[in-house]
Design a protein around this motif. Sequence first.
Motif, PDB file in Angstrom:
ATOM      1  N   MET A 136     -10.061  55.139  31.002  1.00 29.43           N
ATOM      2  CA  MET A 136      -9.795  53.758  31.447  1.00 29.43           C
ATOM      3  C   MET A 136      -8.953  53.041  30.390  1.00 29.43           C
ATOM      4  O   MET A 136      -9.308  52.997  29.208  1.00 29.43           O
ATOM      5  CB  MET A 136     -11.114  53.004  31.663  1.00 29.43           C
ATOM      6  N   ARG A 137      -7.805  52.520  30.787  1.00 26.92           N
ATOM      7  CA  ARG A 137      -6.916  51.859  29.844  1.00 26.92           C
ATOM      8  C   ARG A 137      -7.521  50.550  29.339  1.00 26.92           C
ATOM      9  O   ARG A 137      -8.299  49.902  30.036  1.00 26.92           O
ATOM     10  CB  ARG A 137      -5.574  51.573  30.512  1.00 26.92           C
ATOM     11  N   ASN A 138      -7.093  50.178  28.128  1.00 28.50           N
ATOM     12  CA  ASN A 138      -7.629  48.963  27.511  1.00 28.50           C
ATOM     13  C   ASN A 138      -7.339  47.737  28.376  1.00 28.50           C
ATOM     14  O   ASN A 138      -8.169  46.836  28.471  1.00 28.50           O
ATOM     15  CB  ASN A 138      -7.047  48.774  26.115  1.00 28.50           C
ATOM     16  N   GLN A 139      -6.151  47.728  29.020  1.00 33.48           N
ATOM     17  CA  GLN A 139      -5.800  46.584  29.864  1.00 33.48           C
ATOM     18  C   GLN A 139      -6.746  46.473  31.055  1.00 33.48           C
ATOM     19  O   GLN A 139      -7.140  45.371  31.457  1.00 33.48           O
ATOM     20  CB  GLN A 139      -4.352  46.711  30.340  1.00 33.48           C
ATOM     21  N   ASP A 140      -7.115  47.632  31.621  1.00 34.30           N
ATOM     22  CA  ASP A 140      -8.046  47.636  32.751  1.00 34.30           C
ATOM     23  C   ASP A 140      -9.434  47.207  32.310  1.00 34.30           C
ATOM     24  O   ASP A 140     -10.134  46.480  33.025  1.00 34.30           O
ATOM     25  CB  ASP A 140      -8.106  49.037  33.375  1.00 34.30           C
ATOM     26  N   ILE A 141      -9.851  47.679  31.129  1.00 35.60           N
ATOM     27  CA  ILE A 141     -11.151  47.291  30.588  1.00 35.60           C
ATOM     28  C   ILE A 141     -11.182  45.783  30.331  1.00 35.60           C
ATOM     29  O   ILE A 141     -12.168  45.101  30.622  1.00 35.60           O
ATOM     30  CB  ILE A 141     -11.454  48.066  29.291  1.00 35.60           C
ATOM     31  N   LYS A 181      -9.489  43.438  31.854  1.00 36.04           N
ATOM     32  CA  LYS A 181      -9.598  42.736  33.130  1.00 36.04           C
ATOM     33  C   LYS A 181     -11.023  42.808  33.674  1.00 36.04           C
ATOM     34  O   LYS A 181     -11.542  41.828  34.215  1.00 36.04           O
ATOM     35  CB  LYS A 181      -8.615  43.340  34.134  1.00 36.04           C
ATOM     36  N   PHE A 182     -11.629  43.991  33.525  1.00 30.77           N
ATOM     37  CA  PHE A 182     -12.993  44.176  34.021  1.00 30.77           C
ATOM     38  C   PHE A 182     -13.984  43.280  33.284  1.00 30.77           C
ATOM     39  O   PHE A 182     -14.819  42.607  33.903  1.00 30.77           O
ATOM     40  CB  PHE A 182     -13.399  45.645  33.879  1.00 30.77           C
ATOM     41  N   ILE A 183     -13.903  43.239  31.947  1.00 29.39           N
ATOM     42  CA  ILE A 183     -14.809  42.404  31.153  1.00 29.39           C
ATOM     43  C   ILE A 183     -14.596  40.929  31.467  1.00 29.39           C
ATOM     44  O   ILE A 183     -15.562  40.162  31.618  1.00 29.39           O
ATOM     45  CB  ILE A 183     -14.603  42.665  29.641  1.00 29.39           C
ATOM     46  N   ASN A 184     -13.337  40.524  31.561  1.00 26.88           N
ATOM     47  CA  ASN A 184     -13.050  39.119  31.884  1.00 26.88           C
ATOM     48  C   ASN A 184     -13.613  38.731  33.246  1.00 26.88           C
ATOM     49  O   ASN A 184     -14.173  37.639  33.423  1.00 26.88           O
ATOM     50  CB  ASN A 184     -11.542  38.873  31.848  1.00 26.88           C
ATOM     51  N   LYS A 185     -13.468  39.630  34.215  1.00 25.73           N
ATOM     52  CA  LYS A 185     -13.996  39.387  35.559  1.00 25.73           C
ATOM     53  C   LYS A 185     -15.514  39.339  35.541  1.00 25.73           C
ATOM     54  O   LYS A 185     -16.140  38.496  36.214  1.00 25.73           O
ATOM     55  CB  LYS A 185     -13.506  40.486  36.505  1.00 25.73           C
ATOM     56  N   LEU A 186     -16.118  40.222  34.745  1.00 24.34           N
ATOM     57  CA  LEU A 186     -17.570  40.262  34.617  1.00 24.34           C
ATOM     58  C   LEU A 186     -18.098  38.946  34.047  1.00 24.34           C
ATOM     59  O   LEU A 186     -19.065  38.364  34.559  1.00 24.34           O
ATOM     60  CB  LEU A 186     -17.963  41.437  33.711  1.00 24.34           C
ATOM     61  N   ASN A 215     -10.081  39.962  18.266  1.00 20.77           N
ATOM     62  CA  ASN A 215      -9.634  41.340  18.059  1.00 20.77           C
ATOM     63  C   ASN A 215      -9.719  42.063  19.406  1.00 20.77           C
ATOM     64  O   ASN A 215     -10.792  42.168  19.988  1.00 20.77           O
ATOM     65  CB  ASN A 215     -10.518  42.028  17.017  1.00 20.77           C
ATOM     66  N   ASP A 216      -8.595  42.567  19.889  1.00 17.35           N
ATOM     67  CA  ASP A 216      -8.558  43.181  21.214  1.00 17.35           C
ATOM     68  C   ASP A 216      -9.390  44.464  21.308  1.00 17.35           C
ATOM     69  O   ASP A 216      -9.689  44.920  22.414  1.00 17.35           O
ATOM     70  CB  ASP A 216      -7.110  43.480  21.616  1.00 17.35           C
ATOM     71  N   ARG A 217      -9.784  45.009  20.169  1.00 17.33           N
ATOM     72  CA  ARG A 217     -10.653  46.191  20.199  1.00 17.33           C
ATOM     73  C   ARG A 217     -12.054  45.848  20.693  1.00 17.33           C
ATOM     74  O   ARG A 217     -12.867  46.727  20.963  1.00 17.33           O
ATOM     75  CB  ARG A 217     -10.718  46.833  18.810  1.00 17.33           C
ATOM     76  N   PHE A 218     -12.329  44.560  20.784  1.00 21.08           N
ATOM     77  CA  PHE A 218     -13.596  44.058  21.317  1.00 21.08           C
ATOM     78  C   PHE A 218     -13.922  44.710  22.659  1.00 21.08           C
ATOM     79  O   PHE A 218     -15.062  45.119  22.914  1.00 21.08           O
ATOM     80  CB  PHE A 218     -13.506  42.534  21.469  1.00 21.08           C
ATOM     81  N   TYR A 219     -12.947  44.821  23.537  1.00 21.56           N
ATOM     82  CA  TYR A 219     -13.182  45.282  24.908  1.00 21.56           C
ATOM     83  C   TYR A 219     -13.644  46.732  24.947  1.00 21.56           C
ATOM     84  O   TYR A 219     -14.612  47.068  25.651  1.00 21.56           O
ATOM     85  CB  TYR A 219     -11.922  45.086  25.752  1.00 21.56           C
ATOM     86  N   GLN A 220     -12.990  47.604  24.210  1.00 21.98           N
ATOM     87  CA  GLN A 220     -13.391  49.006  24.166  1.00 21.98           C
ATOM     88  C   GLN A 220     -14.794  49.150  23.570  1.00 21.98           C
ATOM     89  O   GLN A 220     -15.603  49.948  24.033  1.00 21.98           O
ATOM     90  CB  GLN A 220     -12.392  49.810  23.327  1.00 21.98           C
ATOM     91  N   ARG A 221     -15.067  48.357  22.575  1.00 22.00           N
ATOM     92  CA  ARG A 221     -16.358  48.439  21.891  1.00 22.00           C
ATOM     93  C   ARG A 221     -17.504  48.042  22.822  1.00 22.00           C
ATOM     94  O   ARG A 221     -18.554  48.677  22.844  1.00 22.00           O
ATOM     95  CB  ARG A 221     -16.341  47.531  20.662  1.00 22.00           C
ATOM     96  N   VAL A 222     -17.284  46.993  23.586  1.00 21.05           N
ATOM     97  CA  VAL A 222     -18.332  46.492  24.474  1.00 21.05           C
ATOM     98  C   VAL A 222     -18.526  47.394  25.690  1.00 21.05           C
ATOM     99  O   VAL A 222     -19.657  47.611  26.124  1.00 21.05           O
ATOM    100  CB  VAL A 222     -18.015  45.038  24.910  1.00 21.05           C
ATOM    101  N   ILE A 223     -17.441  47.943  26.230  1.00 21.15           N
ATOM    102  CA  ILE A 223     -17.579  48.776  27.422  1.00 21.15           C
ATOM    103  C   ILE A 223     -18.291  50.086  27.094  1.00 21.15           C
ATOM    104  O   ILE A 223     -19.017  50.641  27.920  1.00 21.15           O
ATOM    105  CB  ILE A 223     -16.198  49.063  28.076  1.00 21.15           C
ATOM    106  N   HIS A 224     -18.138  50.582  25.868  1.00 18.98           N
ATOM    107  CA  HIS A 224     -18.761  51.850  25.491  1.00 18.98           C
ATOM    108  C   HIS A 224     -20.215  51.674  25.031  1.00 18.98           C
ATOM    109  O   HIS A 224     -21.047  52.544  25.276  1.00 18.98           O
ATOM    110  CB  HIS A 224     -17.944  52.539  24.398  1.00 18.98           C
ATOM    111  N   GLU A 225     -20.499  50.575  24.352  1.00 20.68           N
ATOM    112  CA  GLU A 225     -21.862  50.308  23.879  1.00 20.68           C
ATOM    113  C   GLU A 225     -22.162  48.825  24.096  1.00 20.68           C
ATOM    114  O   GLU A 225     -22.047  48.028  23.153  1.00 20.68           O
ATOM    115  CB  GLU A 225     -21.999  50.669  22.397  1.00 20.68           C
TER     116      GLU A 225
END
Length: 373
Positions: free
Chosen positions: A1-6, A8-13, A33-43
């Motif tokens: 899953m691309r970071n851009q898609d993640i 959008k998903f987190i923002n929508k959530l 920090n844009d790495r926030f999204y990957q970090r939250v979706i994984h854990e």
Amino acid sequence: MRNQDIKKFINKLLKLAGITVNGNNPYDIQIKNDRFYQRVIHEPALGLGEAYMDNWWECRALDQFMSKVLCANLAEVLKKEWQITWNILKPKLLNQQSSRRAFMVGQTHYDIGNELYQGMLDKHMQYTCGYWKDATTLDQAQEAKLELVCRKLKLEPGMKVLELGCGFGGFAHYAATNYGVEVTGYTVSKEQAKFGKELCRGLPVDIRLADYRTATGEYDRVVSIGLMEHVGYKNYGTYMKLTNRLLKDDGIALVHTIGSNASCSACNSWTAKYIFPNGMLPSIAQLGKAMEKQFVMEDWHNFGEDYDKTLMAWHENFKQAWPNLKDRYNDRFYRMWEYYLLSCAGGFRSRSMQLWQIVMTKQGTSAPCCRLI
């Protein structure tokens, strides 16, 4: 899953909870920090907390943010994520609260410095929920809580009281001073034991550095204020059997504990890693099952909303005390402690967690009803 898609998903959530990323409301979060999204979706739980500790995001009203997230039940959307699955599975395979592991929470949480707790807590050093019914200050709320416990236990001079998980000795000191009872207390924290012994010097109080499961003797009253959160679902039955064995036939037992709305076998992964190792919140069903054939439940009192006020008072005290503490603790610790206090306040505000006082007597006795409200 691309970071851009993640992203959008987190923002929508978050939108489902009424939260706008980089919005203007106090409960909106600011992503640094844009790495926030990957970090939250994984854990999700661990990643959100660690990202805050690392200053990857900010929120002017973290307590409000967490309350809105919990009210919207956003965690359910991510429930199938594999780290969560492992956190659920692991406690089923292992007894996370075994005697061998009992001292971990003392070393990790309670032994990090009495100066921190003295700066944050009230004059009685109560590290559990206060009772705010008629109180306007933290000191008043905590003294009201201590008085409420003593009245529910119907303490009388000369009684022998066992306190399982005695903290800094505040209850033992209050009960011995105001009700003339003898108190034996158990704690797994070296610093709490040291503080409590000094606090109760000259009183009929014996504070022991030992696991609650090693307690022996016979007592008129048995009380635990904030221990059950460390007992674990595999040991609720053991706790009740132990309390039954240590309590006289005409005695009264009281449990003061945070409670969960649903039965679970795991703790929030961030909380377990950074705050309360092996912690776990009991449910009504779990405690009820453990009480079967052991006790009559005389009273079950919920004042969970008072923990929101207590935590916010602790947070304010912590902020005020920080200039005198920052030489000992770093900025990451400050953000960790702030996240802990404010996220918990949000948890109680959303009614995701409760605070129970449960009064119990032995079956077949004619002990009087202990309701006071």
